[in-house]
Motif scaffolding. Structure first.
Motif, mmCIF file in Angstrom:
data_model
loop_
_atom_site.group_PDB
_atom_site.id
_atom_site.type_symbol
_atom_site.label_atom_id
_atom_site.label_comp_id
_atom_site.label_asym_id
_atom_site.label_seq_id
_atom_site.Cartn_x
_atom_site.Cartn_y
_atom_site.Cartn_z
ATOM 1 N N LEU A 23 0.687 -0.955 -0.202
ATOM 2 C CA LEU A 23 0.071 0.163 0.037
ATOM 3 C C LEU A 23 0.849 1.249 -0.034
ATOM 4 O O LEU A 23 0.432 2.266 -0.937
ATOM 5 C CB LEU A 23 -1.071 -0.052 1.156
ATOM 6 N N LYS A 24 2.254 1.370 1.050
ATOM 7 C CA LYS A 24 2.981 2.707 0.415
ATOM 8 C C LYS A 24 3.200 2.516 -0.393
ATOM 9 O O LYS A 24 3.301 4.007 -1.134
ATOM 10 C CB LYS A 24 3.874 2.312 2.407
ATOM 11 N N LYS A 25 4.035 1.550 -1.345
ATOM 12 C CA LYS A 25 4.850 1.452 -2.292
ATOM 13 C C LYS A 25 3.557 2.184 -3.182
ATOM 14 O O LYS A 25 4.039 2.721 -4.577
ATOM 15 C CB LYS A 25 5.198 0.308 -2.488
ATOM 16 N N SER A 26 2.363 1.806 -3.226
ATOM 17 C CA SER A 26 1.485 2.305 -3.628
ATOM 18 C C SER A 26 1.267 3.692 -4.250
ATOM 19 O O SER A 26 0.848 4.706 -5.466
ATOM 20 C CB SER A 26 0.448 1.499 -4.415
ATOM 21 N N VAL A 27 1.007 3.862 -3.029
ATOM 22 C CA VAL A 27 0.671 5.390 -2.787
ATOM 23 C C VAL A 27 1.919 6.457 -3.386
ATOM 24 O O VAL A 27 1.547 7.381 -3.901
ATOM 25 C CB VAL A 27 0.601 5.498 -1.590
ATOM 26 N N ASP A 28 2.696 6.559 -2.667
ATOM 27 C CA ASP A 28 4.480 6.278 -3.272
ATOM 28 C C ASP A 28 4.736 6.814 -4.321
ATOM 29 O O ASP A 28 4.654 7.848 -4.937
ATOM 30 C CB ASP A 28 5.901 6.077 -2.239
ATOM 31 N N PHE A 29 4.053 6.044 -5.494
ATOM 32 C CA PHE A 29 4.178 5.950 -6.886
ATOM 33 C C PHE A 29 3.478 6.802 -7.276
ATOM 34 O O PHE A 29 4.028 7.924 -8.114
ATOM 35 C CB PHE A 29 4.599 4.398 -7.096
ATOM 36 N N ASN A 34 2.219 12.366 -10.556
ATOM 37 C CA ASN A 34 0.886 14.027 -9.857
ATOM 38 C C ASN A 34 -0.711 13.510 -11.003
ATOM 39 O O ASN A 34 -0.773 14.789 -11.066
ATOM 40 C CB ASN A 34 1.568 14.845 -11.011
ATOM 41 N N VAL A 35 -0.660 12.234 -10.106
ATOM 42 C CA VAL A 35 -2.620 12.809 -10.062
ATOM 43 C C VAL A 35 -3.443 13.462 -9.195
ATOM 44 O O VAL A 35 -2.825 13.480 -8.299
ATOM 45 C CB VAL A 35 -3.184 10.336 -10.114
#
Length: 221
Positions: A23-29, A34-35
């Motif tokens: 989850l953290k990796k997804s959010v950071d990516f 710039n969504v």
């Protein structure tokens, strides 16, 4: 309505099931892309990881989130004998409050019409729509048929099946963001409503992120 202006590009995270590291990796990516906003389709709890950390990330990063059936079951103390079920007494007060605050659905505008964020389909967090459902399975899916008939939404972003998908039903397009849950192709999506495509991303065995397929939001059939 969660926004007064269109969301042009969003990130969407599928069923989480306590996978706090992914989850953290997804959010950071997604933040690096710039969504306009990051969304989550729920099922935060019930898994091998830490539900409190997942709630902390979603709350801290202001991820627009809806409740999934597993979240509802936990709050109602139901089916806690499921494999890897999160137990109510393991939740922090903050996590319990966060889960309790989640709605079943959220709406937001896009350049091409209104979008619905949900877990199953609409208010029903248990209904499934699979990539290989056809014929009677589509006709008998009352929740799907209601969404098609009502014509209110141009897009539905959902989860529940743990299977990534883009399907078109006339003017309605349904996008399943997939899952972070082990045993499936773990990943997330970027949805570009302006350029009309969905970019799927997947996690490799070392948790590195790789672009997978790109799918059009335009029904070419």
């Amino acid at each position: 309505m969660i926004a007064n202006k269109n969301f042009n590009v969003i990130g969407a995270i599928g069923d989480i099931h306590t996978e706090e590291q992914l989850l953290k990796k997804s959010v950071d990516f997604l933040k690096s892309q710039n969504v306009d906003k990051i969304l989550s389709v729920g099922d935060i709890v019930d898994g091998l990881g830490d539900a409190n950390q997942c709630c902390d990330i979603l709350r801290r990063e202001a991820i627009l989130t809806v409740s999934g059936n597993h979240d509802r079951w936990l709050l109602n103390n139901q089916l806690r004998d499921l494999k890897n079920a999160t137990q109510p007494d393991s939740l922090s007060i903050a996590s319990h409050s966060f889960l309790s605050s989640l709605p079943a659905t959220r709406e937001f505008p896009t350049p091409h019409g209104l979008a619905l964020l949900c877990h199953g389909l609409g208010e029903n967090d248990m209904v499934r729509l699979n990539p290989d459902d056809y014929g009677y399975a589509i006709q008998a899916n009352t929740d799907l048929q209601n969404l098609i008939r009502d014509g209110k939404y141009r897009y539905v972003i959902n989860g529940h099946t743990n299977r990534k998908m883009v399907r078109h039903f006339g003017n309605l397009t349904i996008i399943n963001a997939g899952t972070l849950k082990p045993g499936h192709e773990q990943g997330f999506v970027v949805i570009n409503f302006v350029e009309q495509f969905v970019q799927f991303y997947k996690f490799l065995e070392d948790s590195a992120i790789e672009a997978a397929e790109t799918v059009s939001l335009i029904d070419c059939l």
